[in-house]
Design an enzyme around this catalytic site. Sequence first.
Site, mmCIF file in Angstrom:
data_model
loop_
_atom_site.group_PDB
_atom_site.id
_atom_site.type_symbol
_atom_site.label_atom_id
_atom_site.label_comp_id
_atom_site.label_asym_id
_atom_site.label_seq_id
_atom_site.Cartn_x
_atom_site.Cartn_y
_atom_site.Cartn_z
ATOM 1 N N TYR A 1 0.402 -0.667 0.220
ATOM 2 C CA TYR A 1 -0.228 0.085 -0.027
ATOM 3 C C TYR A 1 0.622 1.039 0.329
ATOM 4 O O TYR A 1 1.756 0.964 0.748
ATOM 5 C CB TYR A 1 -1.153 -0.421 1.211
ATOM 6 C CG TYR A 1 -2.494 0.232 0.647
ATOM 7 C CD1 TYR A 1 -3.126 1.358 0.171
ATOM 8 C CD2 TYR A 1 -3.388 -1.072 1.196
ATOM 9 C CE1 TYR A 1 -4.025 0.948 -0.166
ATOM 10 C CE2 TYR A 1 -4.828 -0.981 0.968
ATOM 11 C CZ TYR A 1 -5.181 0.176 0.152
ATOM 12 O OH TYR A 1 -6.509 -0.252 -0.766
ATOM 13 N N GLU B 1 -0.201 4.852 -0.761
ATOM 14 C CA GLU B 1 -1.001 6.056 -0.521
ATOM 15 C C GLU B 1 -0.800 7.149 -0.984
ATOM 16 O O GLU B 1 0.216 7.497 -0.251
ATOM 17 C CB GLU B 1 -2.621 6.280 0.365
ATOM 18 C CG GLU B 1 -3.902 5.124 -0.197
ATOM 19 C CD GLU B 1 -4.833 5.875 0.278
ATOM 20 O OE1 GLU B 1 -4.377 5.633 1.185
ATOM 21 O OE2 GLU B 1 -5.685 4.804 0.654
ATOM 22 N N ASP C 1 -5.245 12.791 -25.935
ATOM 23 C CA ASP C 1 -5.230 11.942 -24.828
ATOM 24 C C ASP C 1 -4.261 10.966 -26.342
ATOM 25 O O ASP C 1 -5.250 10.746 -27.195
ATOM 26 C CB ASP C 1 -6.514 11.293 -25.255
ATOM 27 C CG ASP C 1 -6.636 10.013 -24.526
ATOM 28 O OD1 ASP C 1 -5.919 9.575 -24.326
ATOM 29 O OD2 ASP C 1 -8.177 10.100 -24.494
ATOM 30 N N THR D 1 -3.090 5.837 -21.735
ATOM 31 C CA THR D 1 -2.627 4.715 -21.694
ATOM 32 C C THR D 1 -1.234 4.086 -22.169
ATOM 33 O O THR D 1 -0.418 4.396 -23.023
ATOM 34 C CB THR D 1 -3.681 3.555 -22.558
ATOM 35 O OG1 THR D 1 -3.274 3.548 -23.908
ATOM 36 C CG2 THR D 1 -4.719 3.822 -22.082
ATOM 37 N N LYS E 1 -0.898 -0.005 -25.199
ATOM 38 C CA LYS E 1 -1.429 0.075 -26.600
ATOM 39 C C LYS E 1 0.364 -0.110 -27.526
ATOM 40 O O LYS E 1 0.600 -1.325 -26.815
ATOM 41 C CB LYS E 1 -2.255 1.134 -26.939
ATOM 42 C CG LYS E 1 -3.490 1.005 -26.287
ATOM 43 C CD LYS E 1 -4.128 2.740 -26.654
ATOM 44 C CE LYS E 1 -5.560 2.413 -26.273
ATOM 45 N NZ LYS E 1 -6.851 2.977 -24.557
ATOM 46 N N ARG F 1 -1.446 -2.794 -18.526
ATOM 47 C CA ARG F 1 -2.099 -1.623 -18.522
ATOM 48 C C ARG F 1 -2.559 -0.817 -18.291
ATOM 49 O O ARG F 1 -2.338 -1.583 -17.023
ATOM 50 C CB ARG F 1 -3.581 -2.506 -18.315
ATOM 51 C CG ARG F 1 -4.060 -4.279 -19.276
ATOM 52 C CD ARG F 1 -5.188 -4.399 -19.166
ATOM 53 N NE ARG F 1 -6.170 -4.081 -19.627
ATOM 54 C CZ ARG F 1 -6.273 -3.846 -21.636
ATOM 55 N NH1 ARG F 1 -5.706 -4.630 -21.882
ATOM 56 N NH2 ARG F 1 -6.864 -3.174 -22.015
HETATM 57 C C1 LIG Z 1 -8.326 7.678 -26.803
HETATM 58 C C2 LIG Z 1 -8.589 6.638 -25.526
HETATM 59 N N1 LIG Z 1 -8.434 7.501 -24.421
HETATM 60 C C3 LIG Z 1 -8.640 6.359 -23.396
HETATM 61 C C4 LIG Z 1 -9.040 4.905 -23.184
HETATM 62 C C5 LIG Z 1 -9.020 4.184 -22.165
HETATM 63 O O1 LIG Z 1 -7.845 3.656 -21.774
HETATM 64 P P1 LIG Z 1 -8.787 2.598 -20.552
HETATM 65 O O2 LIG Z 1 -9.577 1.325 -21.077
HETATM 66 O O3 LIG Z 1 -6.845 2.045 -19.834
HETATM 67 O O4 LIG Z 1 -9.405 3.137 -19.476
HETATM 68 C C6 LIG Z 1 -8.534 4.735 -25.107
HETATM 69 C C7 LIG Z 1 -9.121 2.909 -25.022
HETATM 70 O O5 LIG Z 1 -9.202 2.456 -25.360
HETATM 71 C C8 LIG Z 1 -8.362 5.406 -25.529
HETATM 72 O O6 LIG Z 1 -8.321 4.774 -26.640
#
Ligand SMILES: Cc1ncc(COP(=O)(O)O)c(C=O)c1O
Length: 425
Positions: free
Chosen positions: A47, A49, A193, A219, A222, A228
């Site tokens: 843990y 935090e 993003d 993320t 990918k 993950r």
């Molecule tokens: C552009 C984008 N943002 C956020 C996410 C969310 O990721 P997670 O599935 O880890 O929550 C994804 C997942 O496919 C994504 O393609």
Amino acid sequence: MQRDTEIFNLIQKERERQTKGIELIASENFVSDQVMEAMGSVMTNKYAEGYPGKRYYGGCQVVDQSETIAIERAKKLYGAEWANVQPHSGAQANMAVFMACMKAGDTFMGMDLNHGGHLSHGSPVNFSGLMFHAISYEVKEETGTVDYDMMETRAMEGKPKIIIGGGSAYSRDWDWKRMREIADKCGALLMGDISHPSGLIAKGHLENAVKYCHIVTTTTHKTLRGPRGGMILLGKDFDNPWGKTTPKGEIKKMSALLDSAVFPGTQGGPLEHVIAAKAVALGEALTDDYDRYIVQVMKNAKMMSQAFMDKGYKVISGGTDNHLMLIDLRPKFPEMTGKEAENALVAADITVNKNMVPFDSRSAFKTSGLRVGTPAITTRGLKEDDMKGIVDMIDTVLCDPTEATIAKIRKQVNDMMIDRPLFAW
Ligand SMILES: Cc1ncc(COP(=O)(O)O)c(C=O)c1O
């Protein structure tokens, strides 16, 4: 303790499924042995935090070091000034940004989900659309590319607090510079993003969102090929992107707002085993080997999209700049839904996902499209020369989705993949 054969037998089955099939889901990849090892390590027991040096639990002296290494590697890889590596997922990273920069009911703008955006960019069934007021921009019907003029018009009308660039099914590079101009003009923060093209951006093969955005989320699982999870990065507007004062009227650093939006705002204890695995993956991504991998991912995607077009498929936007492509099935198979195509291909051990295409005539449950990507098959060692063969197999199944044809192609798929091991152990 008795071994839990019920679950371990399923893990073995999943391993076999992954080994024998062609994995074309654009958001998936296969991690290295050392990333897997870090994830399955004793770090899961801890843990922690808080943040390195400022924890709410004792005994954090070791995880402090691995989290700090993850942060430093993330900054180096993306040319960022600051990073938070704790978000449990991409959606959690996005949620933390929303919590840090907006109050419930505030307006933000993202790409329409049906045009390639992500659930967490304003879908009415997601926190982003439920708690905040989402407006959206689209792609142009003629070109399949982002309509930046529409983005500007709608941003000037709707005055969003945040504009999000990036999506889940968009095969072209993003014009971050133009989006920053739009954000500056309407007084919004620009959030990139980059979950999908993260690895391509990290290695400099696409424009770096960190150079233009106030905040970047990604993320780690990918194209980046890590465990993950999610991360948040800050670039040059690191200290106080609002200028003198925050919307709340106080001078506060963005990094502090984001840190507290992740913990305690939206998460509890960080997943230190996953953070250790993120550090390993980030270390791998800093190498030349990973650069060669990413270059191959892009070459494979270009070759595959050309092979689809040569067979008469409509690839949205006429190709790809990154690792994925979106195929509109309607011109070649007007009666076939994305769902039917996905099912037939999965039966042949070729895994793809159905996807809405821009201006789709069908629902999200059926769809008219398929999204296809090359990160996972490239990790398994496939090269440009293999792409045409894969498209031929896909086309054979879709032209004749009978059991006999599916069985024939499944054998070809399994023969092709069986000698390409995933794990060293
Ligand atoms: C552009 C984008 N943002 C956020 C996410 C969310 O990721 P997670 O599935 O880890 O929550 C994804 C997942 O496919 C994504 O393609």
